[in-house]
Design a protein around this motif. Structure first.
Motif, PDB file in Angstrom:
ATOM      1  N   UNK A   1       0.836  -1.204   0.000  1.00  0.00           N
ATOM      2  CA  UNK A   1       0.000   0.000   0.000  1.00  0.00           C
ATOM      3  C   UNK A   1       0.866   1.248   0.000  1.00  0.00           C
ATOM      4  N   UNK A   2       1.885   1.236   0.847  1.00  0.00           N
ATOM      5  CA  UNK A   2       2.767   2.396   0.946  1.00  0.00           C
ATOM      6  C   UNK A   2       3.504   2.642  -0.366  1.00  0.00           C
ATOM      7  N   UNK A   3       3.955   1.570  -1.014  1.00  0.00           N
ATOM      8  CA  UNK A   3       4.670   1.714  -2.279  1.00  0.00           C
ATOM      9  C   UNK A   3       3.771   2.296  -3.361  1.00  0.00           C
TER      10      UNK A   3
ATOM     11  N   UNK B   1       7.999   6.093   3.238  1.00  0.00           N
ATOM     12  CA  UNK B   1       9.281   5.436   3.485  1.00  0.00           C
ATOM     13  C   UNK B   1       9.367   4.933   4.921  1.00  0.00           C
ATOM     14  N   UNK B   2       8.890   5.734   5.858  1.00  0.00           N
ATOM     15  CA  UNK B   2       8.893   5.319   7.265  1.00  0.00           C
ATOM     16  C   UNK B   2       7.973   4.121   7.467  1.00  0.00           C
ATOM     17  N   UNK B   3       6.785   4.169   6.868  1.00  0.00           N
ATOM     18  CA  UNK B   3       5.815   3.086   7.032  1.00  0.00           C
ATOM     19  C   UNK B   3       6.352   1.798   6.422  1.00  0.00           C
ATOM     20  N   UNK B   4       6.983   1.887   5.248  1.00  0.00           N
ATOM     21  CA  UNK B   4       7.540   0.682   4.624  1.00  0.00           C
ATOM     22  C   UNK B   4       8.592   0.037   5.511  1.00  0.00           C
ATOM     23  N   UNK B   5       9.459   0.839   6.111  1.00  0.00           N
ATOM     24  CA  UNK B   5      10.501   0.290   6.971  1.00  0.00           C
ATOM     25  C   UNK B   5       9.905  -0.265   8.263  1.00  0.00           C
ATOM     26  N   UNK B   6       8.902   0.415   8.793  1.00  0.00           N
ATOM     27  CA  UNK B   6       8.231  -0.080  10.004  1.00  0.00           C
ATOM     28  C   UNK B   6       7.562  -1.421   9.734  1.00  0.00           C
TER      29      UNK B   6
ATOM     30  N   UNK C   1      -1.544  12.570   5.815  1.00  0.00           N
ATOM     31  CA  UNK C   1      -2.396  12.044   4.749  1.00  0.00           C
ATOM     32  C   UNK C   1      -1.904  10.677   4.293  1.00  0.00           C
ATOM     33  N   UNK C   2      -0.585  10.547   4.151  1.00  0.00           N
ATOM     34  CA  UNK C   2      -0.017   9.258   3.769  1.00  0.00           C
ATOM     35  C   UNK C   2      -0.276   8.188   4.805  1.00  0.00           C
ATOM     36  N   UNK C   3      -0.161   8.552   6.085  1.00  0.00           N
ATOM     37  CA  UNK C   3      -0.423   7.601   7.163  1.00  0.00           C
ATOM     38  C   UNK C   3      -1.863   7.114   7.135  1.00  0.00           C
TER      39      UNK C   3
END
Length: 477
Positions: free
Chosen positions: A156-158, A307-312, A359-361
């Motif tokens: 989803x993040x990508x 980027x933060x969400x993908x790494x998390x 918004x991304x979160x």
């Protein structure tokens, strides 16, 4: 005895095979996102180019409003029917023909004689609005089948990152493309982006839609009774329409979450309409500068959050959950209100960055939540969500346009996004209350059928006693 289908858990080849399969599916998904980003660039390019062309062709601002209204109405209707389409056709075929349809209608506009240009523009608004919704719902509802349940937050993040980058490029280049090469070349470029995406979809093996029916049956058997009922309704032919609403009842709390998404879309209409007016008040000679800079900084915040969400997600194997969606909505709405408060430009830039990140979160949290539904209900839920979002944005554009004639941008954005904050607070209180009530037992408020529907997700997200599951533990709604 070991399974005849492949290596057991004790066999060393099992882990390496799973790793290879994961790597292949992720590589394929990256290619799909690349094609999606290219078509998204075309979508945002034509949002600017088509509106300018409509105004230049008709000479009336009302025509631009009608064009947007038809586009939103088409997306509204597509949201109602896409769940039924996914129950009958594969996600790949829907995604493919959605791009083919958009490319074809742009070609019709390019070749249309001057006497038929107005009719061609209406056809473009219908097809672009409907096909955009069809593609988006087919993509999002099929992500768990494409990459696996435990990688959906990453996926989803990508995809959101690709779309955000495309939005910046589309908005930033639209004026340059139109002014340098003209409308026809801009429309040809737009058509080419849909062709690229269609070719990408055609070349990749994409799971989901009709092909996910067997998985849905397994999920529904261990899930809530409402999910099983919804699946039967989805296969019953003429009675498929109510399944979208049954999908809201299948996962606890989903109705309130979708309602919040619709109110958030209503708030989004206010800052989209108010930004040009506010920018003109800052610099009447060149109002486009502030609008472009604001959206560029917003996109940087959005991409940074992804980027933060993908790494998390990669490190923990978890999604951000329902609380992330609620808190993100509050922060995002508050930031958009503050953006019109007249702060210095440096402060406003920071606010835009925060708005983009929040918004991304919210988008990742919301999409990941809906993806926890059984496969046959997932398409209906995403379709109904798209319908609510189009309705909220469309109604908002009408009300906001009227309000901006009488009130300041800050006041209009304040009450629009303020409504989203109020609903988000209600949602957060509901989540918190039901998490406290969860230990009541299998027949308590958070137990029973709702608990059964979480078994698959708990295995992915973590133990319930840590409170680290995705948002599907919310009950009621």
């Amino acid at each position: 005895m070991g399974s005849t289908d492949g290596p057991t858990a004790d066999e060393p080849d099992g882990g390496s095979r799973k790793t290879r399969d994961t790597a292949v599916s992720e590589r394929r998904f990256r290619f799909l996102v690349a094609g999606y980003a290219v078509s998204s660039y075309g979508t945002f390019l034509n949002m600017v180019a088509l509106n300018l062309f409509v105004y230049e062709t008709t000479g009336r601002a009302l025509a631009m409003g009608l064009f947007m209204a038809v586009r939103l109405a088409s997306g509204f209707v597509a949201g109602l029917v896409v769940g039924g389409l996914l129950a009958r056709f594969s996600a790949k075929s829907i995604m493919l023909w959605a791009n083919v349809g958009q490319g074809a209608v742009m070609l019709v506009l390019i070749l249309a004689p001057e006497s038929l240009v107005t009719g061609a523009l209406m056809a473009v608004s219908v097809v672009i609005g409907a096909c955009g919704t069809l593609f988006m719902v087919a993509l999002r509802s099929s992500i768990p089948e494409m990459v696996g349940e435990d990688r959906r937050a990453w996926a989803n993040s990508l995809s959101i990152t690709g779309r955000s980058m495309a939005m910046v490029a589309g908005f930033a280049s639209a004026g340059v493309v139109v002014s340098l090469v003209g409308y026809t070349a801009a429309f040809l470029l737009d058509m080419a982006t849909f062709v690229v995406c269609a070719v990408t979809v055609a070349l990749l093996p994409i799971a989901g839609g009709k092909g996910a029916g067997s998985e849905a049956g397994a999920a529904g058997a261990s899930g809530a009774s409402g999910a099983g009922k919804g699946e039967k309704e989805a296969k019953s032919g003429p009675r498929w329409r109510p399944v979208a609403f049954l999908a809201l009842a299948a996962a606890p709390g989903l109705g309130l979450m979708v309602a919040l998404r619709g109110v958030d879309a209503f708030g989004s209409s206010s800052h989209n309409a108010a930004l040009p007016i506010y920018s003109t008040s800052l610099d009447a000679s060149n109002p486009a500068v502030f609008v472009s800079a604001f959206w560029c900084v917003w996109a940087l915040g959005n991409i940074g959050a992804q980027q933060v969400i993908q790494r998390y997600s990669q490190r923990t194997g978890k999604t951000v959950g329902a609380l992330g969606f609620g808190y993100g909505t509050v922060v995002m709405s508050a930031a958009f209100i503050a953006a019109f408060a007249g702060f210095p430009l440096a402060v406003t830039a920071v606010i835009a960055l925060i708005a983009g990140a929040a918004d991304g979160l919210t988008e990742v949290a919301y999409t990941s939540h809906l993806q926890t539904l059984p496969a046959m209900l997932r398409g209906h839920a995403f379709g109904l969500s798209a319908t609510f979002e189009n309705l909220g944005f469309g109604v908002g554009m009408i009300l906001v346009a009227a309000a901006l004639d009488r009130f300041s941008p800050l006041a209009v954005v304040g009450w629009s996004h303020g409504a989203a904050i109020v609903v988000a607070v209600v949602f957060l209180l509901r989540v918190a209350a039901l998490r406290r009530a969860e230990p009541a037992g299998p027949m308590g408020p958070a137990g029973g059928a709702g608990r059964a529907g979480l078994r698959k997700e708990e295995a992915v997200e973590g133990r319930p006693d840590r409170g680290d599951r995705d948002g599907a533990e919310v009950s009621g709604g």
